[in-house]
Design a protein around this motif. Structure first.
Motif, PDB file in Angstrom:
ATOM      1  N   LYS A 103       1.845  10.214  -8.335  1.00  0.00           N
ATOM      2  CA  LYS A 103       1.163  10.559  -7.199  1.00  0.00           C
ATOM      3  C   LYS A 103       1.339   9.638  -6.131  1.00  0.00           C
ATOM      4  O   LYS A 103       1.539   9.983  -4.893  1.00  0.00           O
ATOM      5  CB  LYS A 103      -0.391  10.648  -7.610  1.00  0.00           C
ATOM      6  CG  LYS A 103      -0.823  11.320  -8.453  1.00  0.00           C
ATOM      7  CD  LYS A 103      -2.424  11.317  -8.884  1.00  0.00           C
ATOM      8  CE  LYS A 103      -2.889   9.860  -9.256  1.00  0.00           C
ATOM      9  NZ  LYS A 103      -2.480   9.499 -10.510  1.00  0.00           N
ATOM     10  N   THR A 104       1.128   8.289  -6.254  1.00  0.00           N
ATOM     11  CA  THR A 104       1.477   7.498  -5.250  1.00  0.00           C
ATOM     12  C   THR A 104       2.768   7.278  -4.733  1.00  0.00           C
ATOM     13  O   THR A 104       3.167   7.126  -3.641  1.00  0.00           O
ATOM     14  CB  THR A 104       1.016   5.929  -5.631  1.00  0.00           C
ATOM     15  OG1 THR A 104      -0.229   5.980  -5.908  1.00  0.00           O
ATOM     16  CG2 THR A 104       1.242   4.930  -4.703  1.00  0.00           C
ATOM     17  N   TYR A 105       3.995   7.642  -5.783  1.00  0.00           N
ATOM     18  CA  TYR A 105       4.912   7.501  -5.181  1.00  0.00           C
ATOM     19  C   TYR A 105       5.309   8.785  -4.317  1.00  0.00           C
ATOM     20  O   TYR A 105       6.091   8.576  -3.462  1.00  0.00           O
ATOM     21  CB  TYR A 105       5.993   7.869  -6.666  1.00  0.00           C
ATOM     22  CG  TYR A 105       7.482   7.800  -6.206  1.00  0.00           C
ATOM     23  CD1 TYR A 105       8.544   6.974  -6.491  1.00  0.00           C
ATOM     24  CD2 TYR A 105       8.377   9.057  -5.797  1.00  0.00           C
ATOM     25  CE1 TYR A 105       9.904   6.623  -6.282  1.00  0.00           C
ATOM     26  CE2 TYR A 105       9.536   9.051  -5.471  1.00  0.00           C
ATOM     27  CZ  TYR A 105      10.539   8.065  -5.698  1.00  0.00           C
ATOM     28  OH  TYR A 105      11.638   7.851  -5.157  1.00  0.00           O
ATOM     29  N   VAL A 106       4.982  10.136  -4.668  1.00  0.00           N
ATOM     30  CA  VAL A 106       5.196  11.235  -3.831  1.00  0.00           C
ATOM     31  C   VAL A 106       4.363  10.823  -2.201  1.00  0.00           C
ATOM     32  O   VAL A 106       5.180  11.206  -1.462  1.00  0.00           O
ATOM     33  CB  VAL A 106       4.744  12.330  -4.482  1.00  0.00           C
ATOM     34  CG1 VAL A 106       4.859  13.657  -3.338  1.00  0.00           C
ATOM     35  CG2 VAL A 106       5.583  12.800  -5.706  1.00  0.00           C
ATOM     36  N   ALA A 107       3.323  10.542  -2.567  1.00  0.00           N
ATOM     37  CA  ALA A 107       2.710  10.273  -1.084  1.00  0.00           C
ATOM     38  C   ALA A 107       3.420   9.009  -0.417  1.00  0.00           C
ATOM     39  O   ALA A 107       3.518   9.261   0.879  1.00  0.00           O
ATOM     40  CB  ALA A 107       1.326   9.560  -1.190  1.00  0.00           C
TER      41      ALA A 107
END
Length: 218
Positions: free
Chosen positions: A87-91
């Protein structure tokens, strides 16, 4: 090459070197590019967690990219899934790409924003309004890791008010907000209450599944 130039109405004899002028312009252009690059990287370093500054849009899974293409203008994005699902990677990859396109962007965990707001209660340096404006005015806001109340309880009334104010005012101004959480769409109501549930369900909701990437890196 000798020439006369007009200096405040006086003709002054001087020497002009075309090569020197061209070289000077190249130096100016290079300095401007370096200054612009440094500005981008300062913003990236402030907005993106250190562990995710390597994130790139080209590494986002194809299935997620396909869903992102369905996003409406100004619509927020809600990434949900278990820990380590990306999640945090894509964001962070989206945030970085946004900054490199010349837009302003900020990122923070909800608890950090809450702490900044609470700090204004006993400080004269910044007001609560200043903190809100910092996150409302930016072109893109990334709020990481919301809905962390223990034992399935609702977030506190104050936390709910802060989140509602941020996503509500930004939505009214057609500004994009990215939110990540471990809570599924079905659990948003239990985690945040009706008003935030209503706001978040207008976001593009993307579930992140698959393996735990954090465990694989250990």
């Amino acid at each position: 090459m000798s020439m006369y130039v007009d200096v405040f109405g006086l003709w002054v004899h001087t020497k002009w070197c075309p090569a020197c002028e061209a070289a000077g312009k190249l130096v100016d252009i290079r300095n401007q590019r370096m200054e612009k690059r440094d500005k981008f990287y300062r913003m990236i370093n402030r907005a993106i967690p250190a562990d995710f500054r390597c994130a790139r849009v080209k590494h986002i899974p194809a299935s997620v990219k396909a869903l992102l293409k369905t996003k409406k203008e100004g619509q927020g994005i809600y990434f949900w899934g278990d820990v380590g699902r990306g999640k945090t990677y894509v964001a962070s990859a989206l945030l970085r790409n946004f900054i490199l396109r010349g837009k302003t962007a900020k990122g923070a965990c909800l608890k950090d924003i809450i702490e900044q707001l609470r700090a204004t209660f006993s400080s004269n340096h910044e007001s609560e309004k200043d903190i809100y404006q910092r996150y409302i005015r930016t072109d893109l806001l990334f709020i990481d890791d919301i809905g962390t109340a223990k034992n399935g309880n609702l977030e506190s009334d104050y936390n709910q008010e802060v989140l509602l104010k941020l996503i509500g005012r930004r939505a009214d101004q057609k500004k994009m907000t990215i939110v990540t959480s471990n809570l599924s769409p079905e659990n948003i109501l239990a985690g945040f209450g009706k008003r935030i549930f209503s706001r978040l369900h207008k976001f593009l909701i993307i579930g992140m599944t698959g393996r735990d990437r954090r465990q694989e890196r250990k």
